[in-house]
Scaffold this active site. Structure first.
Site, PDB file in Angstrom:
ATOM      1  CD  GLU A  81      38.280  40.144  31.353  1.00 26.51           C
ATOM      2  OE1 GLU A  81      37.481  40.532  32.429  1.00 26.51           O
ATOM      3  OE2 GLU A  81      38.135  39.640  30.429  1.00 26.51           O
ATOM      4  NE  ARG A  98      27.781  43.896  37.884  1.00 25.88           N
ATOM      5  CZ  ARG A  98      28.467  43.191  36.810  1.00 25.88           C
ATOM      6  NH1 ARG A  98      29.452  42.751  36.868  1.00 25.88           N
ATOM      7  NH2 ARG A  98      27.547  42.892  35.965  1.00 25.88           N
ATOM      8  CG  ASP A 147      35.221  31.002  33.329  1.00 29.72           C
ATOM      9  OD1 ASP A 147      35.360  29.696  32.986  1.00 29.72           O
ATOM     10  OD2 ASP A 147      34.245  31.471  33.849  1.00 29.72           O
ATOM     11  CB  VAL A 202      33.452  33.186  42.171  1.00 33.47           C
ATOM     12  CG1 VAL A 202      34.254  32.090  42.838  1.00 33.47           C
ATOM     13  CG2 VAL A 202      34.264  33.794  40.790  1.00 33.47           C
ATOM     14  CE  LYS A 211      35.437  30.583  37.755  1.00 32.58           C
ATOM     15  NZ  LYS A 211      34.030  30.314  37.498  1.00 32.58           N
ATOM     16  CG  ASP A 263      26.804  40.159  37.394  1.00 33.31           C
ATOM     17  OD1 ASP A 263      25.854  39.998  36.905  1.00 33.31           O
ATOM     18  OD2 ASP A 263      27.727  39.616  36.627  1.00 33.31           O
TER      19      ASP A 263
END
Length: 183
Positions: free
Chosen positions: A103, A169, A107, A157, A135, A163
């Site tokens: 990954e 990216r 998030d 970010v 995060k 992206d």
């Protein structure tokens, strides 16, 4: 693309290209040690994990196979619906294999938690997550993550696969995108 090319669109650099390269080598070495003599399938989560998956797999010294999945819980909105849809499934069978989900960023953890359960239900010998970024402040569910490159603040970010509207990216580092760009 160098971060300097978009310096007017970012507020700060969180992780440099050099830091990423060092961390990828470290994570690859840990995976090599853990999965020596095992049947390993790296599963990259599209599209964000492409850069990380490519670099990680090339840094590994054990034989691995690679496959890709695309999953979404967002539909056309910007808030998770909580219903995960498989947009692109694996071509490989995971039965009896050691699956490492690669990954770009963790998030909320909602989609990733679902994905881990899905692959376990398919009969994988083990399922582990390796993520470049996490995060912690954004987590909504606990996801057992084997390896994490960097813990970052709960900010938007971009770079190194991440992206905004399919842009940024290819940046060689990870940076906080200026709210002026997306608001």
């Amino acid at each position: 693309m160098d971060l300097s090319k978009v310096s007017d669109q970012i507020t700060k650099v969180l992780v440099t290209e050099e830091q990423i390269n060092e961390k990828v080598a470290e994570l690859a070495a840990e995976l090599d040690k853990k999965y020596a003599d095992k049947d390993v399938l790296l599963v990259g989560v599209l599209k964000g994990a492409v850069m990380f998956m490519a670099d990680l797999s090339r840094a590994m010294q054990i034989p691995v196979q690679m496959d890709w999945m695309a999953v979404s819980s967002y539909g056309s909105g910007t808030v998770s619906s909580g219903v995960v849809r498989i947009l692109k499934d694996l071509d490989a069978d995971v039965l009896g294999r050691h699956v490492v989900i690669v990954e770009d960023i963790i998030d909320s953890g909602l989609t990733l938690s679902w994905l881990v359960g899905n692959l376990e239900a398919r009969g994988a010998a083990s399922v582990e997550v390796v993520a470049l970024l996490r995060k912690p402040a954004a987590a909504k569910v606990e996801v057992n993550v084997g390896l994490v490159g960097f813990d970052i603040p709960n900010e938007f970010v971009v770079g190194y696969g991440l992206d905004y509207a399919e842009r940024y990216r290819t940046l060689k580092g990870v940076a906080v995108l200026s709210p002026a760009v997306y608001s």
